[in-house]
Design a protein around this motif. Structure first.
Motif, short mmCIF file in Angstrom:
data_model
loop_
_atom_site.label_atom_id
_atom_site.label_comp_id
_atom_site.label_asym_id
_atom_site.label_seq_id
_atom_site.Cartn_x
_atom_site.Cartn_y
_atom_site.Cartn_z
N GLU A 99 45.13 19.42 38.34
CA GLU A 99 44.61 19.88 39.64
C GLU A 99 45.71 19.88 40.70
N ASN A 100 45.74 21.01 41.45
CA ASN A 100 46.69 21.23 42.55
C ASN A 100 48.14 21.34 42.08
N SER A 101 48.35 21.53 40.78
CA SER A 101 49.70 21.74 40.27
C SER A 101 50.04 23.23 40.31
N GLY A 102 51.26 23.57 39.92
CA GLY A 102 51.64 24.97 39.86
C GLY A 102 50.82 25.74 38.84
N PHE A 103 50.54 25.08 37.71
CA PHE A 103 49.70 25.71 36.68
C PHE A 103 48.32 26.02 37.22
N ASP A 104 47.72 25.05 37.91
CA ASP A 104 46.38 25.22 38.47
C ASP A 104 46.37 26.35 39.50
N GLY A 105 47.34 26.35 40.38
CA GLY A 105 47.39 27.40 41.40
C GLY A 105 47.61 28.78 40.82
N SER A 106 48.49 28.87 39.82
CA SER A 106 48.79 30.17 39.22
C SER A 106 47.57 30.76 38.54
N PHE A 107 46.88 29.95 37.74
CA PHE A 107 45.73 30.48 37.02
C PHE A 107 44.52 30.66 37.93
N THR A 108 44.47 29.92 39.03
CA THR A 108 43.41 30.18 40.00
C THR A 108 43.58 31.58 40.61
N VAL A 109 44.80 31.90 41.00
CA VAL A 109 45.08 33.22 41.55
C VAL A 109 44.84 34.30 40.50
N LEU A 110 45.30 34.06 39.26
CA LEU A 110 45.13 35.04 38.19
C LEU A 110 43.65 35.28 37.89
N SER A 111 42.86 34.22 37.79
CA SER A 111 41.44 34.38 37.48
C SER A 111 40.70 35.11 38.58
N LEU A 112 41.02 34.81 39.84
CA LEU A 112 40.37 35.51 40.95
C LEU A 112 40.79 36.98 40.99
N PHE A 113 42.04 37.26 40.65
CA PHE A 113 42.50 38.65 40.59
C PHE A 113 41.77 39.42 39.50
N LEU A 114 41.66 38.82 38.32
CA LEU A 114 40.97 39.49 37.23
C LEU A 114 39.50 39.67 37.52
N TYR A 115 38.89 38.68 38.17
CA TYR A 115 37.46 38.76 38.48
C TYR A 115 37.17 39.89 39.47
N SER A 116 38.12 40.12 40.38
CA SER A 116 37.91 41.15 41.41
C SER A 116 38.42 42.52 40.97
N LEU A 117 39.04 42.60 39.80
CA LEU A 117 39.59 43.87 39.33
C LEU A 117 38.46 44.78 38.86
N PRO A 118 38.31 45.97 39.43
CA PRO A 118 37.24 46.88 39.00
C PRO A 118 37.41 47.24 37.52
N SER A 119 36.29 47.32 36.81
CA SER A 119 36.35 47.55 35.37
C SER A 119 36.96 48.91 35.04
N PHE A 120 36.69 49.92 35.87
CA PHE A 120 37.26 51.25 35.58
C PHE A 120 38.78 51.25 35.77
N LEU A 121 39.27 50.45 36.74
CA LEU A 121 40.71 50.36 36.95
C LEU A 121 41.37 49.60 35.80
N ALA A 122 40.73 48.50 35.37
CA ALA A 122 41.25 47.74 34.23
C ALA A 122 41.32 48.63 33.00
N ALA A 123 40.28 49.45 32.78
CA ALA A 123 40.27 50.34 31.62
C ALA A 123 41.39 51.38 31.70
N ALA A 124 41.59 51.94 32.88
CA ALA A 124 42.66 52.94 33.04
C ALA A 124 44.04 52.33 32.81
N MET A 125 44.25 51.11 33.31
CA MET A 125 45.54 50.43 33.11
C MET A 125 45.76 50.11 31.64
N LEU A 126 44.71 49.70 30.95
CA LEU A 126 44.84 49.38 29.53
C LEU A 126 45.17 50.64 28.73
N LYS A 127 44.55 51.75 29.08
CA LYS A 127 44.85 52.99 28.37
C LYS A 127 46.31 53.39 28.56
#
Length: 489
Positions: free
Chosen positions: A110-138
């Motif tokens: 908790e409150n380490s660099g690992f925690d902060g990095s994955f908190t930001v990553l998870s919130l980014f992925l959660y807010s990423l629109p599914s159609f945009l994620a699909a287009a980027m994957l393609k």
């Protein structure tokens, strides 16, 4: 829902604007098929009577209506459900495993660099629109990786960058003092960068495989890692159980290669059952006083090594599948290649895998974030409880405190989330299925709702309702296994 769809759409609109010479006959045929000459409330009662026949056992008169084309809904629903289950199963399992593991590690750091990095990553992925994620994957996964396979060479600078990124993640997970972090950083960097350069030089991407040495190394790692996690390396009987199962798995790798050439899915199921029985029997015979723990350990080691062997066998079939697909294996549409029948279960499996890879990753990016946040919040809350502090005060190892005491209680709220996700995902991911042209439940709903084809739409809602009730009921039963204060009566 029946009346909302019936009153908000015009099921004859496409035929009225048609210039076909038999337009009137087509209109009358559709009216007869969909009972459009009956007002919607009465039509709903007629549909409900057909649904009621599904509850009568051994009658086989289930009637959910017909599509505009005259196909019974009871015939098209199973096909759509199979396509959806294929797409969402892997995404859900991976989201649960990686999400919970990442969330727990974040809570422990908790409150380490690992925690902060994955908190930001998870919130980014959660807010990423599914159609945009699909287009980027393609663009970056399908097109990019297919182009890479034309000349699969990894530049040294790319290998170094990937090695540094992996090393940063590994050292943040392991933690410890500065010396321990530097050692873990150096080892993980050397292994990652070295492996990438070796794979590039040997052409591994075109002829992949784990190989005998890899099977031996990974099997030993699975045995030692699971023993350390579930029992502790000081438990000799647990270590012996895992070691015996690992040796049996390595031996089976060499013995089963001729059988794999003529295997069917039924053969794999039988082998999986045998592997689990061997793991359970080994744990029972060697387990001593803690047989239950060693039986679980033996079965898990057998299961993971078995999966490792299957992955290697699929990899051996990749060059042939690559040739069949003209050097571009990753597909962007559909759930399988039309007309592709290689008479080989391994290439057929690869075809399904590469078609469902992008939709699975698209769903995974969204689900992963939710499980990560739930697991992190739950673990932080549980670790502050009195019984956890008491366990630590008694001198219990941190592994025992986390795995046996805290983790089990973290799973209680997550079980509810899993049940909700299962019911929702089996209803289909409408946007994802549309983008990747997967003929699943979501596509069936989207394709039927527009023209007002009401009976497939109601079949879709019926499946969602049944699944929601079923999985919430199973979640209630799971509480009894996770929480000793809950009992099923």
């Amino acid at each position: 829902m029946f009346n909302l769809v019936a009153y908000s759409t015009d099921p004859l609109e496409d035929l009225r604007s048609s210039s076909l010479p038999n337009k009137e006959q087509l209109i009358q045929a559709r009216i007869q098929i969909a009972n459009l000459d009956v007002i919607p409330p009465v039509r709903w009662l007629m549909w409900l009577a057909g649904v009621g026949k599904c509850l009568v056992p051994f009658v086989a008169q289930c009637d959910l209506g017909q599509t505009f084309q005259g196909a019974p809904v009871t015939d098209i629903l199973p096909t759509a459900m199979v396509a959806t289950v294929q797409m969402v199963t892997a995404a859900l399992i991976l989201a649960i495993l990686f999400g919970i593991a990442t969330g727990i590690l974040s809570a422990l750091r908790e409150n380490s660099g690992f925690d902060g990095s994955f908190t930001v990553l998870s919130l980014f992925l959660y807010s990423l629109p599914s159609f945009l994620a699909a287009a980027m994957l393609k663009t970056f996964v399908a097109i990019g990786f297919n182009d890479f396979l034309q000349d699969p060479v990894i530049p040294i600078i790319v290998a170094i960058i990937i090695g540094v990124v992996v090393a940063i993640i590994v050292q943040s997970v392991i933690g410890g003092n500065r010396r321990k972090r530097l050692i873990s950083f150096g080892i993980s960097f050397a292994i990652t960068a070295g492996m990438l350069l070796w794979m590039s030089l040997t052409g591994w991407f075109l002829t992949p495989g784990i190989g005998p040495i890899g099977i031996i190394v990974f099997s030993a790692g699975i045995a030692i890692g699971l023993t350390a996690l579930l029992a502790g390396l000081h438990q000799r009987r647990a270590l012996l159980t895992a070691g015996i199962v690992a040796v049996a798995g390595i031996a089976s790798y060499f013995l089963l290669q001729p059988l794999f050439d003529i295997s069917t899915p039924g053969t794999i199921v039988i082998l999986a059952v045998v592997a689990l029985l061997v793991g359970a029997l080994t744990g029972f015979l060697v387990g001593g006083d803690d047989r239950r723990q060693n039986i679980r350990l033996g079965m898990l080691v057998a299961l993971l090594i078995g999966m490792l062997i299957l992955v290697d066998r699929f990899m051996q079939s990749f060059p042939g599948y690559m040739d069949d697909m003209s050097g571009r294996p990753i597909a962007t549409v559909g759930s399988s290649t039309p007309g592709y029948d290689p008479d080989n279960m391994w290439r057929t499996g690869l075809d399904v895998f590469f078609h469902l890879l992008l939709p699975t990753l698209s769903l995974l990016t969204i689900s992963f974030a939710g499980y990560t946040r739930y697991a992190r919040a739950g673990m932080i809350e549980v670790l502050s409880q009195d019984y956890v502090r008491t366990a630590r005060a008694k001198g219990m190892p941190e592994r025992v405190v986390v795995v046996r005491h805290a983790f089990r209680n973290v799973l209680i709220p997550i079980t509810t989330l899993i049940a909700t996700d299962l019911g929702a995902l089996l209803g289909g991911a409408i946007i994802t299925e549309y983008i990747f042209a997967i003929p699943g439940m979501g596509a069936l709903f989207q394709r039927s709702l527009g023209p007002g084809d009401i009976y497939p739409v109601m079949g879709y809602f019926l499946v969602i309702a049944v699944m929601a009730i079923l999985f919430n009921f199973l979640a209630d039963l799971a509480y009894a296994a996770l929480d000793p204060r809950v009992r099923v009566r």
